[in-house]
Scaffold this motif. Sequence first.
Motif, PDB file in Angstrom:
ATOM      1  N   LEU A 123       0.849  -1.195   0.000  1.00  0.00           N
ATOM      2  CA  LEU A 123       0.000   0.000   0.000  1.00  0.00           C
ATOM      3  C   LEU A 123       0.884   1.245   0.000  1.00  0.00           C
ATOM      4  O   LEU A 123       1.405   1.659   1.037  1.00  0.00           O
ATOM      5  CB  LEU A 123      -0.926  -0.018   1.214  1.00  0.00           C
ATOM      6  CG  LEU A 123      -1.793  -1.292   1.356  1.00  0.00           C
ATOM      7  CD1 LEU A 123      -2.562  -1.286   2.659  1.00  0.00           C
ATOM      8  CD2 LEU A 123      -2.740  -1.422   0.175  1.00  0.00           C
ATOM      9  N   THR A 124       1.058   1.844  -1.184  1.00  0.00           N
ATOM     10  CA  THR A 124       1.917   3.022  -1.335  1.00  0.00           C
ATOM     11  C   THR A 124       1.069   4.292  -1.368  1.00  0.00           C
ATOM     12  O   THR A 124      -0.167   4.229  -1.400  1.00  0.00           O
ATOM     13  CB  THR A 124       2.731   2.925  -2.629  1.00  0.00           C
ATOM     14  OG1 THR A 124       1.857   3.156  -3.752  1.00  0.00           O
ATOM     15  CG2 THR A 124       3.377   1.552  -2.776  1.00  0.00           C
ATOM     16  N   GLU A 125       1.735   5.427  -1.368  1.00  0.00           N
ATOM     17  CA  GLU A 125       1.006   6.706  -1.442  1.00  0.00           C
ATOM     18  C   GLU A 125       0.277   6.854  -2.764  1.00  0.00           C
ATOM     19  O   GLU A 125      -0.755   7.523  -2.847  1.00  0.00           O
ATOM     20  CB  GLU A 125       1.985   7.875  -1.255  1.00  0.00           C
ATOM     21  CG  GLU A 125       2.538   7.983   0.159  1.00  0.00           C
ATOM     22  CD  GLU A 125       3.483   9.165   0.318  1.00  0.00           C
ATOM     23  OE1 GLU A 125       3.950   9.675  -0.728  1.00  0.00           O
ATOM     24  OE2 GLU A 125       3.750   9.566   1.461  1.00  0.00           O
ATOM     25  N   TYR A 159      -0.037  -5.298  -6.211  1.00  0.00           N
ATOM     26  CA  TYR A 159      -0.293  -6.699  -5.868  1.00  0.00           C
ATOM     27  C   TYR A 159       0.934  -7.526  -6.245  1.00  0.00           C
ATOM     28  O   TYR A 159       1.566  -7.292  -7.290  1.00  0.00           O
ATOM     29  CB  TYR A 159      -1.541  -7.193  -6.597  1.00  0.00           C
ATOM     30  CG  TYR A 159      -2.784  -6.440  -6.188  1.00  0.00           C
ATOM     31  CD1 TYR A 159      -3.476  -6.776  -5.028  1.00  0.00           C
ATOM     32  CD2 TYR A 159      -3.249  -5.356  -6.937  1.00  0.00           C
ATOM     33  CE1 TYR A 159      -4.611  -6.071  -4.638  1.00  0.00           C
ATOM     34  CE2 TYR A 159      -4.376  -4.644  -6.553  1.00  0.00           C
ATOM     35  CZ  TYR A 159      -5.052  -5.001  -5.409  1.00  0.00           C
ATOM     36  OH  TYR A 159      -6.164  -4.299  -5.017  1.00  0.00           O
ATOM     37  N   THR A 160       1.270  -8.479  -5.417  1.00  0.00           N
ATOM     38  CA  THR A 160       2.549  -9.173  -5.560  1.00  0.00           C
ATOM     39  C   THR A 160       2.701  -9.940  -6.872  1.00  0.00           C
ATOM     40  O   THR A 160       3.688  -9.744  -7.597  1.00  0.00           O
ATOM     41  CB  THR A 160       2.758 -10.138  -4.382  1.00  0.00           C
ATOM     42  OG1 THR A 160       1.629 -11.017  -4.267  1.00  0.00           O
ATOM     43  CG2 THR A 160       2.931  -9.368  -3.078  1.00  0.00           C
ATOM     44  N   ILE A 161       1.768 -10.823  -7.176  1.00  0.00           N
ATOM     45  CA  ILE A 161       1.944 -11.731  -8.325  1.00  0.00           C
ATOM     46  C   ILE A 161       2.058 -10.985  -9.651  1.00  0.00           C
ATOM     47  O   ILE A 161       2.959 -11.283 -10.454  1.00  0.00           O
ATOM     48  CB  ILE A 161       0.827 -12.789  -8.371  1.00  0.00           C
ATOM     49  CG1 ILE A 161       0.843 -13.640  -7.095  1.00  0.00           C
ATOM     50  CG2 ILE A 161       0.980 -13.682  -9.605  1.00  0.00           C
ATOM     51  CD1 ILE A 161       2.134 -14.388  -6.837  1.00  0.00           C
ATOM     52  N   PRO A 162       1.184 -10.008  -9.958  1.00  0.00           N
ATOM     53  CA  PRO A 162       1.348  -9.285 -11.232  1.00  0.00           C
ATOM     54  C   PRO A 162       2.702  -8.612 -11.368  1.00  0.00           C
ATOM     55  O   PRO A 162       3.344  -8.698 -12.425  1.00  0.00           O
ATOM     56  CB  PRO A 162       0.203  -8.260 -11.190  1.00  0.00           C
ATOM     57  CG  PRO A 162      -0.827  -8.880 -10.308  1.00  0.00           C
ATOM     58  CD  PRO A 162      -0.051  -9.599  -9.248  1.00  0.00           C
ATOM     59  N   SER A 163       3.156  -7.952 -10.299  1.00  0.00           N
ATOM     60  CA  SER A 163       4.446  -7.252 -10.360  1.00  0.00           C
ATOM     61  C   SER A 163       5.602  -8.236 -10.481  1.00  0.00           C
ATOM     62  O   SER A 163       6.521  -8.060 -11.294  1.00  0.00           O
ATOM     63  CB  SER A 163       4.632  -6.387  -9.105  1.00  0.00           C
ATOM     64  OG  SER A 163       3.611  -5.419  -9.002  1.00  0.00           O
ATOM     65  N   GLU A 164       5.576  -9.280  -9.668  1.00  0.00           N
ATOM     66  CA  GLU A 164       6.663 -10.258  -9.670  1.00  0.00           C
ATOM     67  C   GLU A 164       6.767 -10.988 -11.007  1.00  0.00           C
ATOM     68  O   GLU A 164       7.872 -11.300 -11.475  1.00  0.00           O
ATOM     69  CB  GLU A 164       6.451 -11.263  -8.535  1.00  0.00           C
ATOM     70  CG  GLU A 164       6.595 -10.645  -7.151  1.00  0.00           C
ATOM     71  CD  GLU A 164       6.024 -11.513  -6.036  1.00  0.00           C
ATOM     72  OE1 GLU A 164       6.012 -11.064  -4.876  1.00  0.00           O
ATOM     73  OE2 GLU A 164       5.586 -12.641  -6.324  1.00  0.00           O
ATOM     74  N   SER A 165       5.620 -11.281 -11.621  1.00  0.00           N
ATOM     75  CA  SER A 165       5.629 -12.011 -12.893  1.00  0.00           C
ATOM     76  C   SER A 165       6.324 -11.233 -13.998  1.00  0.00           C
ATOM     77  O   SER A 165       6.983 -11.818 -14.867  1.00  0.00           O
ATOM     78  CB  SER A 165       4.186 -12.343 -13.315  1.00  0.00           C
ATOM     79  OG  SER A 165       3.561 -13.170 -12.356  1.00  0.00           O
ATOM     80  N   ILE A 166       6.174  -9.929 -13.984  1.00  0.00           N
ATOM     81  CA  ILE A 166       6.824  -9.086 -14.996  1.00  0.00           C
ATOM     82  C   ILE A 166       8.338  -9.184 -14.865  1.00  0.00           C
ATOM     83  O   ILE A 166       9.067  -9.381 -15.846  1.00  0.00           O
ATOM     84  CB  ILE A 166       6.352  -7.620 -14.859  1.00  0.00           C
ATOM     85  CG1 ILE A 166       4.874  -7.501 -15.282  1.00  0.00           C
ATOM     86  CG2 ILE A 166       7.224  -6.688 -15.700  1.00  0.00           C
ATOM     87  CD1 ILE A 166       4.260  -6.146 -14.980  1.00  0.00           C
ATOM     88  N   GLN A 206       3.966   2.841   2.185  1.00  0.00           N
ATOM     89  CA  GLN A 206       5.002   1.834   1.991  1.00  0.00           C
ATOM     90  C   GLN A 206       5.852   2.105   0.748  1.00  0.00           C
ATOM     91  O   GLN A 206       5.348   2.585  -0.274  1.00  0.00           O
ATOM     92  CB  GLN A 206       4.365   0.442   1.885  1.00  0.00           C
ATOM     93  CG  GLN A 206       3.821  -0.066   3.217  1.00  0.00           C
ATOM     94  CD  GLN A 206       3.189  -1.446   3.095  1.00  0.00           C
ATOM     95  OE1 GLN A 206       2.585  -1.777   2.079  1.00  0.00           O
ATOM     96  NE2 GLN A 206       3.333  -2.261   4.136  1.00  0.00           N
ATOM     97  N   VAL A 207       7.131   1.789   0.885  1.00  0.00           N
ATOM     98  CA  VAL A 207       8.066   1.875  -0.236  1.00  0.00           C
ATOM     99  C   VAL A 207       8.201   0.473  -0.817  1.00  0.00           C
ATOM    100  O   VAL A 207       8.602  -0.463  -0.115  1.00  0.00           O
ATOM    101  CB  VAL A 207       9.443   2.380   0.228  1.00  0.00           C
ATOM    102  CG1 VAL A 207      10.436   2.347  -0.927  1.00  0.00           C
ATOM    103  CG2 VAL A 207       9.325   3.777   0.816  1.00  0.00           C
ATOM    104  N   PRO A 208       7.854   0.271  -2.099  1.00  0.00           N
ATOM    105  CA  PRO A 208       7.943  -1.065  -2.690  1.00  0.00           C
ATOM    106  C   PRO A 208       9.389  -1.458  -2.997  1.00  0.00           C
ATOM    107  O   PRO A 208      10.166  -0.647  -3.507  1.00  0.00           O
ATOM    108  CB  PRO A 208       7.120  -0.940  -3.970  1.00  0.00           C
ATOM    109  CG  PRO A 208       7.168   0.504  -4.327  1.00  0.00           C
ATOM    110  CD  PRO A 208       7.274   1.251  -3.029  1.00  0.00           C
ATOM    111  N   VAL A 209       9.725  -2.708  -2.662  1.00  0.00           N
ATOM    112  CA  VAL A 209      11.059  -3.249  -2.936  1.00  0.00           C
ATOM    113  C   VAL A 209      10.888  -4.587  -3.627  1.00  0.00           C
ATOM    114  O   VAL A 209      10.140  -5.456  -3.153  1.00  0.00           O
ATOM    115  CB  VAL A 209      11.879  -3.437  -1.640  1.00  0.00           C
ATOM    116  CG1 VAL A 209      13.271  -3.971  -1.966  1.00  0.00           C
ATOM    117  CG2 VAL A 209      11.958  -2.139  -0.852  1.00  0.00           C
TER     118      VAL A 209
END
Length: 558
Positions: free
Chosen positions: A448-450, A455-462, A483-486
């Motif tokens: 949850l960012t500003e 969502y994890t799976i869509p981002s990770e799959s790329i 949150q800062v995404p890493v």
Amino acid sequence: MSLLLNTADRLRKNAQAFPDQAAILEAVPRKRTSEGQLVFNETSFRELDDESEQLAFGFRELGVQPGDKLTLMVPYSARMLKLTFGIVKSGATVVLVDPGMGRTNILNCLEQVNPEGFIGIPIVQVARMLNRRRFCNARFNVTVGKRWFWSGPTYDSVLKRGRESSLKPYATNATDPAAIIFTSGSTGPPKGVLYEHGMFDAQIGMLQEHFQIKPGGIDLAAFPLFGLFNTGLGGTTVIPEMDPTRPADVDPALMVKTIEQLGVTQAFGSPAFWNRVGRYCEEHHLQFPTLRCALSAGAPVPVHVLKRVMKFFTQPEDDIFTPYGATESLPICSIGGREVLNETAQKTSRGAGTCVGKPLDRVQLKIIRLTDEPIANMDEIEELPTGEIGEIIVQAPTTTKEYFHHPEGTKQAKIKEGDIVWHRMGDTGYLDEQGRVWFCGRKAHRVLTESGTLYTIPSESILAEHPQVYRCALVGIGKPGEQVPVLIAEPEEGKFPQSLEGQQQLLRELQEIAAAHELTRSIKHFLLHESLPVDTRHNVKIFREKLVPWAASQLKRS
């Protein structure tokens, strides 16, 4: 009035229909014939049914009462299957814990259950006695194996009591408790899922109907629960020479030998199991003419694993299926590898999530508006339209109604609709125009960012499309909403860059991939990890909670 039903009824019927067929073929570790063949101990359906019946009578002769909770802690084996059926035939409730969840979790889970007894190997009885104050209710304690310095019944003595017993079989109802099975604890403390006899029976029926499983097949079951399922389906359960708690470390050559020697027709393994076996078979150009169906569950199966497994098959109708479900409700959906590779994989690589297929017959599934709050009844939900990501909820004959002695967990995960109970999967996803479900990751893992939600799976799959990357994990550092995404990447085995220059090059390439996609453009921080922490049950569910403090410390250093 509830229907008379017992989880073991299907075993009884199979024992009558084909008594001499092998129900279990258990590999004898490190033993080979003079010709180099693997050696297996065979248990027929008649023997399995008879011995489990004698164990049931033996437990009752000890004083075990219907509803008593007996913790079973025996390695995956023919004896483990016999004891499971013996306990449920006696009317008692079998308690199953994953030995890989760690000593502290195991003790906490069992203290919560407060069992009436422990059926376990010697080391289990030692642990019980050292913690006797926590388990003061445990009075039916049976040693499976050599008894050391304590007294009490053994497996053989219970069996002897049962053979000499004049008791009649105990009749259970479909709604009576059959088992308490603990969740893996991948997103919180493990919870005990209460199963009724009718739920187990429905699971076997739904698997049989959907996958068209016929008696007589030979099933390599690399996970204990599927060994139990297969016995009810009328197939031969092959217990391979492996540690089922470490599927990622399986010896692939040994699994190949098992499949070829026995003519295995069906096999179940976690994605980690198939990844290891698939790599070996691809390197050695191996196929399995007898193998008609492979199954994999526990987490989404990577496309590269599906591609390797598909090369096993020799017939156009052969396939690998990836059932979707949870300890609390299984099975829910399923999709075949051919459909994934031909229709959905390209969308996954572009951030659409992982397609887990259509719901099975008798399964109701809805996508509702995301909330972290309890939902008391179905009148409070907001069902979302096709294509919109929300929370997945399900209802089926296999859907469990509660967690054992965990009212808060039950309140958070269950929704009432009259006498029906829906289960909140804790997963995010959406429905497409064809009615297929697309999985987008655990609700607890969304970042949850500003600027919005990732969502994890869509981002990770790329990012996992990079040829050097095996898998990825997206985590959020900081407070929800800020949150800062890493993005943390685990390179393929043997491909972790050894030089700082090589690591920086890989990180730059990941940054370029992320920048090219709208979904991942906001991710600015990337890290490499040699081996992401995973669950002990399937070796595939990534413990993102453990990665959060690690990632935070890495960012501080940089």
